[in-house]
Structure formats: structure tokens, C-alpha cells
Write an enzyme that holds these catalytic residues in place. Structure first.
Site, mmCIF file in Angstrom:
data_model
loop_
_atom_site.group_PDB
_atom_site.id
_atom_site.type_symbol
_atom_site.label_atom_id
_atom_site.label_comp_id
_atom_site.label_asym_id
_atom_site.label_seq_id
_atom_site.Cartn_x
_atom_site.Cartn_y
_atom_site.Cartn_z
ATOM 1 C CG ASN A 289 -0.191 -0.118 2.499
ATOM 2 O OD1 ASN A 289 0.582 0.762 2.846
ATOM 3 N ND2 ASN A 289 -0.396 -1.212 3.230
ATOM 4 C CG ASP B 295 -6.985 -6.978 13.354
ATOM 5 O OD1 ASP B 295 -6.227 -6.398 14.175
ATOM 6 O OD2 ASP B 295 -7.923 -6.397 12.786
HETATM 7 N N1 CTP Z 1 -4.082 -3.478 11.937
HETATM 8 C C1 CTP Z 1 -3.566 -4.589 12.556
HETATM 9 N N2 CTP Z 1 -3.481 -5.764 11.877
HETATM 10 C C2 CTP Z 1 -3.937 -5.864 10.624
HETATM 11 C C3 CTP Z 1 -4.508 -4.729 9.985
HETATM 12 C C4 CTP Z 1 -4.564 -3.540 10.674
HETATM 13 O O1 CTP Z 1 -3.163 -4.499 13.713
HETATM 14 N N3 CTP Z 1 -3.839 -7.018 9.979
HETATM 15 C C5 CTP Z 1 -4.127 -2.215 12.698
HETATM 16 C C6 CTP Z 1 -3.551 -1.024 11.983
HETATM 17 O O2 CTP Z 1 -2.170 -0.883 12.263
HETATM 18 C C7 CTP Z 1 -4.355 0.137 12.550
HETATM 19 C C8 CTP Z 1 -5.702 -0.488 12.844
HETATM 20 O O3 CTP Z 1 -5.479 -1.893 12.913
HETATM 21 O O4 CTP Z 1 -3.821 0.620 13.752
HETATM 22 C C9 CTP Z 1 -6.754 -0.215 11.838
HETATM 23 O O5 CTP Z 1 -6.263 -0.535 10.557
HETATM 24 P P1 CTP Z 1 -7.192 -0.344 9.264
HETATM 25 O O6 CTP Z 1 -6.501 -0.870 8.087
HETATM 26 O O7 CTP Z 1 -7.713 1.073 9.238
HETATM 27 O O8 CTP Z 1 -8.445 -1.229 9.669
HETATM 28 P P2 CTP Z 1 -8.763 -2.732 9.454
HETATM 29 O O9 CTP Z 1 -8.923 -3.375 10.773
HETATM 30 O O10 CTP Z 1 -7.808 -3.340 8.506
HETATM 31 O O11 CTP Z 1 -10.227 -2.623 8.831
HETATM 32 P P3 CTP Z 1 -10.684 -2.095 7.368
HETATM 33 O O12 CTP Z 1 -9.581 -2.433 6.426
HETATM 34 O O13 CTP Z 1 -11.944 -2.808 7.131
HETATM 35 O O14 CTP Z 1 -10.907 -0.618 7.507
#
Ligand code: CTP
Length: 402
Positions: free
Chosen positions: A211, A307
Site C-alpha cells: 500500500n 489482525d
Molecule cells: N491493523 C492490525 N493488523 C492488521 C490490519 C490492521 O493491527 N492485519 C491495525 C492497523 O495498524 C491500525 C488499525 O489496525 O492501527 C486499523 O487498521 P485499518 O486498516 O484502518 O483497519 P482494518 O482493521 O484493517 O479494517 P478495514 O480495512 O476494514 O478498515
């Protein structure tokens, strides 16, 4: 850069070494950051640089003599000592290190070191054999035990022709140390893990999904947290940024590697600031050899990555955990949902669809939502300033959770 030096009175003592030329550069950096810089020089330092050079760079008269009628008339050495917010002696010769360790005060540089109550920093610079001599090391240890910040000499080519430890730390390092010395240590005793940058999820040895994250926000947060007295571990995805001075760093590539590193560091941490843009999906298979071009298309099968924040929720305890929410719409709603779902203390929600802000940009704006129902809107500003504002809020909220 942070604004912590604006209006601060910084004393810079120069003693007789070839590295004095680096101190001239440091004066320029300090002035650029808004500091009021007063230079003090021993007679030996004046053999390497003229007071006029440093007076021109600092915009203030240079103190060279304890007994000069005119110098003492303008700003006496005791007034200088009282004025200081921090006093850095750089370069510090072996002789001056010895004098400081024993409390001698036979010139303006060492006298002011005794007279001031401001934090004292000493950056030694000398030949490698001198630097490693037990007398010098014992003197430096004595100073450190007394609360003096000793900025270790760097390794490399020395002006005397030798190679080894003894080079004066570089001006940006000295600047970072002075900035830290004038910043209230609100995070002293905290061990903060900051994640930054993107991850890469490989399809084959040469291709990957990633990204736009540049790592700038996470690196600014790590630097600012160190300035505030924390021990900082930066877990970074692939970015092209130098490690901020004082910060430890672990490099990772994939989301799985980031999980391993963060889970490992989390056990020793008191705070986690999860700023990295972790990939949510990775290819179901990574081909061992480069996939050859074919006339038909290539359909990828993706599977979710772990996550990281959600998986650490059960071990959170009284750690302070911050997440980021990068959104293109319904910024606040999605931010609040992540705060709940991932069990966070604070979420930094930002709109990454704005062209002037967010990923890759130098600027960002954010809404800070916390688990106590607080909401703070931070307008568009550069990422260094945003890092300071986020850490201000963390410091406030931390008092309610520690
Ligand atoms: N994050 C994480 N592990 C992942 C993806 C994200 O710990 N596999 C963390 C990111 O570092 C950030 C938070 O979760 O602090 C939110 O990340 P974001 O990408 O905005 O949200 P997602 O949980 O991935 O949800 P979505 O993509 O549906 O918005």
C-alpha cells in the site's frame, strides 16, 4: 522537526578539538529550530574556530574569558548559567572531561558547567586510544552517574589518521539530544512500541501486494516519544527513512513478520502505537519461482492476514494501546467501531482520500477518539506536529489508565 526549541536558551561550550567545525553547523541547526544560542569557548577552541564565526552564526556575543571586563559587562558568566535551558559541551576534549569530572573551573566553559542548574550534556571527541583510556572512560562514567548526559563518540575515520571510536557525534544527533534535554520527560519509564510503514505480501520472488504508506507518521511518533523520555522500539515495514536517533528498530516485511515482532515486543511494552498500514490480505500461495507471463489473465486468491491489534486484545492488561483508522469515508464512524472492536484506548482516525493529507503526504489531519468518550479534531498540519499533538493526548489519557 519539533518546535521544542522555540525560544529556549541553549548554551554551547566548545573546547579545543578539530571537531569544532561540526559545532558551527550545530549552531546553525539550533538557530533554525528557534533556539537562542550562546556559545562559550576555551582558549584552545579559539585555535580551531574564531569567536567571530560563532557570533555571526548565533547572533549573540561569544563568551571566551572569565575576566574580560567587556564580556562580563554584557552577559556575565553567572547570568549565562542562570539563563540556560540546556548546556551542551561539544566537542569535549579528554582534558575538559577530566576537569568536569573533578569539578575544576579554570575557564568559562567549565565554570559555567558548575554554575548552571540546567541539564548538562557532554559530547566527547578525541583520538581512539585516548577515548578508550580507562582514565577517560572512568571520568565519563563519573559524569553519567552524576546525571550528565554523555553523548557517546561515534566510530569512523578520525582527523588524527586513526580509525575507531572518538569522532564527535554528528550535528543532527547533537540537535536531537538537546531537544530531548529541554522536553519534559512525561514518558520516562515507558517502553513504547511504535509500528510504521506498509507491509509486503509476495506473490512470487519479485512481485508483491502493498500500500502507499511511507512510514513518515510512525517515524515522527517514534522520534517524539523518545524526546519525551520513553524507551522506543520501532517496528518498521519496508520504507526509505533513517532511524530516528535514540530509537531501536526492527525491520519486517510481511504482515506475518510484523505480527511476530509486535507480539514479541508487546510482552515487554507499556504502550503500543500501531501506526503501520498492515496488509489485510495476502496471496493464498507465494510461488517459489517467478511466474511467467501468460496470454490469459492471472486470478489471485487472497486470504486474510492476522489482525495484530485484535489478536493482542486479550493480553492488553494496563498497557496503553493506540490504533489508527485510515478511511476514505465515514471516518469517525469507522474509527469508533475500530476503537470498540480492537479494545483500544485511543484511535487516530484520518481521511486518506484527501490528496494533500495522509498516506505519502507530509501533512495530515485527524480525529482522536478515546475510550472515555473524548473527541479531539486536529486540523491539517505537518506530521511532526501531528505526532506531538497525538502524544500530548496520549500523555493526558495515560494518567487515567496507568
Ligand atoms: N491493523 C492490525 N493488523 C492488521 C490490519 C490492521 O493491527 N492485519 C491495525 C492497523 O495498524 C491500525 C488499525 O489496525 O492501527 C486499523 O487498521 P485499518 O486498516 O484502518 O483497519 P482494518 O482493521 O484493517 O479494517 P478495514 O480495512 O476494514 O478498515
Amino acid at each position: 522537526m519539533s518546535r521544542c526549541l522555540q525560544g529556549k536558551h541553549i548554551l554551547l561550550g566548545l573546547t579545543g578539538g578539530i571537531a569544532c567545525y561540526k559545532s558551527a553547523e550545530l549552531v546553525r541547526l539550533l538557530v533554525r529550530e528557534g533556539a537562542d544560542v550562546h556559545v562559550l569557548m576555551t582558549p584552545a577552541a579559539q585555535q580551531f574556530l574564531t569567536p567571530l564565526t560563532l557570533q555571526s552564526l548565533s547572533g549573540n556575543s561569544v563568551a571566551t574569558d572569565l575576566f574580560s571586563l567587556s564580556e562580563e559587562l554584557h552577559v556575565g558568566h553567572i547570568r549565562l548559567a542562570d539563563l540556560a535551558d540546556a548546556y551542551l559541551i561539544a566537542p569535549a576534549t579528554a582534558d575538559v572531561v577530566a576537569k568536569l569530572a573533578h569539578g575544576n573551573a579554570d575557564d568559562v566553559v567549565t565554570t559555567v558547567a558548575l554554575a548552571t542548574r540546567a541539564p548538562l550534556l557532554v559530547a566527547p571527541s578525541m583520538n581512539v586510544n585516548m577515548y578508550e583510556h580507562p582514565a577517560v572512560q572512568e571520568n565519563l562514567e563519573r559524569l553519567a552517574r552524576r546525571g550528565v548526559r554523555v553523548i557517546p563518540a561515534a566510530e569512523g575515520e578520525l582527523a588524527c589518521g586513526w580509525h575507531g571510536k572518538g569522532r564527535l557525534a554528528e550535528p543532527p544527533v547533537l540537535l536531537a539530544e538537546v531537544e530531548r534535554a529541554v522536553t519534559p520527560p512525561v514518558f520516562a519509564g515507558e517502553r513504547i512500541v511504535v509500528t510504521a510503514g506498509p507491509t509486503r505480501e509476495f506473490l512470487d520472488p519479485v512481485r508483491f501486494l502493498t500500500n502507499r504508506s511511507s512510514g513518515k507518521m510512525g517515524f515522527a511518533l517514534a522520534a517524539a516519544a523518545w524526546r519525551r523520555g520513553a524507551e522506543v522500539m520501532l517496528v518498521s515495514g519496508p520504507v526509505s527513512l533513517p532511524t530516528p536517533h535514540g530509537v531501536a528498530r526492527r525491520n519486517v516485511v510481511s504482515a506475518a513478520e510484523m505480527y511476530e515482532a509486535v507480539a514479541d515486543e508487546f510482552s515487554r511494552a507499556t504502550m503500543l502505537v500501531m501506526c503501520a498500514a498492515v496488509a489485510d490480505y495476502r496471496p493464498a500461495v507465494c510461488q517459489p519461482t517467478k511466474v511467467k507471463k501468460q496470454s490469459k489473465g492471472w486470478t489471485l486468491e487472497l486470504q486474510p492476514t492476522i489482525d495484530i491489534l485484535a489478536s493482542l486484545k486479550p493480553q492488553k492488561g494496563n498497557r496503553f494501546v493506540v490504533g489508527f483508522a485510515a478511511e476514505t469515508d465515514q471516518v469517525e464512524e469507522f474509527g469508533r467501531e475500530k476503537l470498540e472492536r480492537k479494545g483500544l484506548d485511543l484511535v487516530v482516525a484520518n481521511d486518506v482520500s484527501r490528496p494533500e493529507a495522509g498516506m505519502e503526504a507530509d501533512m495530515n489531519a485527524a480525529i482522536l477518539l478515546d475510550r472515555f468518550g473524548g473527541r479531539i479534531e486536529l486540523p491539517l498540519m505537518n506530521k511532526a506536529d501531528l505526532a506531538e499533538a497525538i502524544l500530548d493526548r496520549i500523555a493526558e489519557l495515560r494518567q487515567r489508565t496507568a
